[in-house]
Write a protein that holds these residues in place. Structure first.
Motif, mmCIF file in Angstrom:
data_model
loop_
_atom_site.group_PDB
_atom_site.id
_atom_site.type_symbol
_atom_site.label_atom_id
_atom_site.label_comp_id
_atom_site.label_asym_id
_atom_site.label_seq_id
_atom_site.Cartn_x
_atom_site.Cartn_y
_atom_site.Cartn_z
ATOM 1 N N THR A 278 63.395 56.872 101.773
ATOM 2 C CA THR A 278 64.129 58.040 102.262
ATOM 3 C C THR A 278 63.153 59.172 102.519
ATOM 4 N N HIS A 279 63.314 59.824 103.664
ATOM 5 C CA HIS A 279 62.522 61.017 103.971
ATOM 6 C C HIS A 279 63.329 62.244 103.548
ATOM 7 N N VAL A 280 62.729 63.079 102.697
ATOM 8 C CA VAL A 280 63.353 64.336 102.276
ATOM 9 C C VAL A 280 62.565 65.476 102.899
ATOM 10 N N VAL A 281 63.238 66.259 103.723
ATOM 11 C CA VAL A 281 62.603 67.363 104.451
ATOM 12 C C VAL A 281 63.107 68.673 103.873
ATOM 13 N N VAL A 282 62.195 69.518 103.432
ATOM 14 C CA VAL A 282 62.547 70.796 102.811
ATOM 15 C C VAL A 282 62.049 71.925 103.701
ATOM 16 N N HIS A 283 62.942 72.855 103.979
ATOM 17 C CA HIS A 283 62.584 74.017 104.797
ATOM 18 C C HIS A 283 62.331 75.229 103.898
ATOM 19 N N ASP A 284 61.615 76.208 104.438
ATOM 20 C CA ASP A 284 61.282 77.463 103.751
ATOM 21 C C ASP A 284 60.401 77.232 102.528
ATOM 22 N N VAL A 285 59.427 76.357 102.648
ATOM 23 C CA VAL A 285 58.536 76.087 101.516
ATOM 24 C C VAL A 285 57.526 77.213 101.297
ATOM 25 N N ASP A 286 57.562 78.238 102.134
ATOM 26 C CA ASP A 286 56.737 79.414 101.870
ATOM 27 C C ASP A 286 57.319 80.244 100.733
ATOM 28 N N ARG A 287 58.564 79.948 100.352
ATOM 29 C CA ARG A 287 59.207 80.662 99.251
ATOM 30 C C ARG A 287 58.918 79.966 97.921
ATOM 31 N N MET A 288 58.954 80.748 96.871
ATOM 32 C CA MET A 288 58.538 80.271 95.558
ATOM 33 C C MET A 288 59.384 79.113 95.057
ATOM 34 N N ILE A 289 60.716 79.221 95.102
ATOM 35 C CA ILE A 289 61.599 78.195 94.553
ATOM 36 C C ILE A 289 61.448 76.888 95.311
ATOM 37 N N GLU A 290 61.475 76.933 96.634
ATOM 38 C CA GLU A 290 61.351 75.715 97.437
ATOM 39 C C GLU A 290 60.026 75.013 97.163
ATOM 40 N N LYS A 291 58.954 75.803 97.001
ATOM 41 C CA LYS A 291 57.633 75.227 96.752
ATOM 42 C C LYS A 291 57.567 74.601 95.367
ATOM 43 N N TRP A 292 57.991 75.351 94.338
ATOM 44 C CA TRP A 292 57.933 74.846 92.966
ATOM 45 C C TRP A 292 58.734 73.556 92.817
ATOM 46 N N PHE A 293 59.985 73.562 93.265
ATOM 47 C CA PHE A 293 60.863 72.419 93.030
ATOM 48 C C PHE A 293 60.491 71.222 93.900
ATOM 49 N N SER A 294 59.912 71.455 95.055
ATOM 50 C CA SER A 294 59.403 70.339 95.863
ATOM 51 C C SER A 294 58.234 69.670 95.166
ATOM 52 N N TRP A 295 57.305 70.472 94.628
ATOM 53 C CA TRP A 295 56.188 69.907 93.870
ATOM 54 C C TRP A 295 56.683 69.107 92.665
ATOM 55 N N GLU A 296 57.706 69.623 92.002
ATOM 56 C CA GLU A 296 58.155 69.029 90.742
ATOM 57 C C GLU A 296 58.922 67.722 90.946
ATOM 58 N N PHE A 297 59.818 67.669 91.944
ATOM 59 C CA PHE A 297 60.738 66.538 92.061
ATOM 60 C C PHE A 297 60.473 65.638 93.276
ATOM 61 N N LEU A 298 59.700 66.120 94.240
ATOM 62 C CA LEU A 298 59.383 65.290 95.410
ATOM 63 C C LEU A 298 57.924 64.863 95.417
ATOM 64 N N CYS A 299 57.056 65.631 94.760
ATOM 65 C CA CYS A 299 55.663 65.266 94.472
ATOM 66 C C CYS A 299 54.769 65.394 95.700
ATOM 67 N N ASP A 300 53.632 66.044 95.488
ATOM 68 C CA ASP A 300 52.699 66.279 96.589
ATOM 69 C C ASP A 300 52.082 64.987 97.106
ATOM 70 N N GLU A 301 52.009 63.920 96.262
ATOM 71 C CA GLU A 301 51.452 62.657 96.759
ATOM 72 C C GLU A 301 52.385 61.957 97.744
ATOM 73 N N ASN A 302 53.667 62.393 97.795
ATOM 74 C CA ASN A 302 54.623 61.822 98.749
ATOM 75 C C ASN A 302 54.714 62.621 100.046
ATOM 76 N N LEU A 303 53.979 63.716 100.133
ATOM 77 C CA LEU A 303 54.021 64.546 101.332
ATOM 78 C C LEU A 303 53.283 63.843 102.471
ATOM 79 N N VAL A 304 54.008 63.541 103.556
ATOM 80 C CA VAL A 304 53.411 62.783 104.661
ATOM 81 C C VAL A 304 53.156 63.641 105.896
ATOM 82 N N SER A 305 53.854 64.754 106.031
ATOM 83 C CA SER A 305 53.618 65.626 107.188
ATOM 84 C C SER A 305 54.214 66.994 106.904
ATOM 85 N N SER A 306 53.750 67.981 107.661
ATOM 86 C CA SER A 306 54.262 69.340 107.510
ATOM 87 C C SER A 306 53.979 70.133 108.773
#
Length: 312
Positions: free
Chosen positions: A257-285
């Protein structure tokens, strides 16, 4: 009377020697030698003063480089060894959310990334947290697939109508304000109920779990999940903590599954993406849009295996 001793000169070499007379040519050379000696002393003195000056310059350059690195390096996810309140360091959230509120919607390059992803996956199961006019065109591209929107703003729901029978819009309620983000992040790290091995999201005891979504959200296996809601534009308004956590749980129920998160320049979106989606799973931005590729991990007890060993 004793006889008089005649006066005589001692044969001992005198202690004081008189220099031989110097020629005029030699006298002219002697001042030159003194000048050379003074010049060498001055040169040594200038080198002695120059060395600490160079050390000072190099020290200043090093400090400036460290300051530049500190300014340009993005902040890491929060560590939980000390408290954090929105009245101190977390007040940065207000400025970030206000800036993002003024630039809502997808930029051209962000929309193009999402458009390419949906075009490759279509027909697919597409789940979107949030409802923007740009997203309605994605449901047209996903003809033959299922597109579901989850929106908390009734005005948006009434103004935007689905353009096909396979597109559905549901009204959802987000109860947790954005100012609770730090507390919820700590709760998720400390409670086993929030671990990814807990598959039944609607029965979870984790405070981040969204348990009142439509049943098909829990039943279907989703190919793409987009998190762009709720707005989270102020600390008192609903934040995206639960949306990002629930999206990560939903994604792990499918194979890929691809999970796409918008507004990652904001603190909450960035923190929770790192925590639950993991930077090693980031394939594009692109811009403020991050695209994570999540694979099924049925036996994993950690969202990010690389961060499983952690010092709190």
């Amino acid at each position: 009377m004793p006889p008089e001793v005649p006066h005589f000169r001692s044969i001992v070499t005198p202690l004081v020697r008189f220099s031989s007379p110097v020629s005029p040519e030699a006298q002219e050379c002697q001042p030159h030698r003194h000048k050379q000696s003074r010049g060498s002393k001055a040169m040594n003195f200038s080198r002695t003063k120059l060395f600490p000056f160079l050390v000072l310059i190099l020290s200043i350059v090093s400090v400036l480089r460290l300051v530049r690195i500190a300014v340009t390096t993005p902040p890491p996810p929060p560590t939980l060894g000390k408290t954090c309140s929105f009245s101190s360091t977390c007040t940065k959230f207000r400025a970030e959310t206000n800036a993002s509120a003024n630039t809502s919607g997808l930029m051209k390059k962000e929309y193009q990334l999402l458009l390419n992803l949906i075009s490759q996956k279509a027909p697919c199961n597409l789940l979107i947290f949030g409802l923007e006019p740009q997203y309605m065109s994605l449901s047209s591209i996903n003809a033959g697939g299922i597109t579901v929107f989850l929106e908390d703003d009734q005005k948006k729901i009434s103004t935007l109508k689905p353009n096909s029978n396979t597109t559905r819009v549901y009204k959802v309620d987000y109860q947790i304000p954005a100012k609770e983000a730090y507390r919820l992040l700590k709760h998720a790290r400390e409670h086993p109920d929030c671990a990814p091995s807990s598959k039944l999201l609607q029965r979870s005891k984790c405070q981040l779990a969204l348990k009142n979504l439509p049943q098909e959200v829990y039943q279907l296996k989703w190919d793409v999940v987009v998190v762009d809601g709720p707005s989270g534009n102020a600390p008192e308004e609903p934040g995206r903590m639960s949306a990002i956590y629930s999206a990560s749980m939903i994604a792990r129920n499918a194979n890929i599954t691809h999970v796409v998160v918008h507004d990652v320049d904001r603190m909450i979106e960035k923190w929770f993406s790192w925590e639950f989606l993991c930077d090693e799973n980031l394939v594009s931005s692109k811009g403020r849009l991050w695209n994570f590729r999540i694979t099924s991990q049925s036996n994993s007890t950690n969202f990010c295996p690389a961060k499983a060993i952690r010092i709190e």
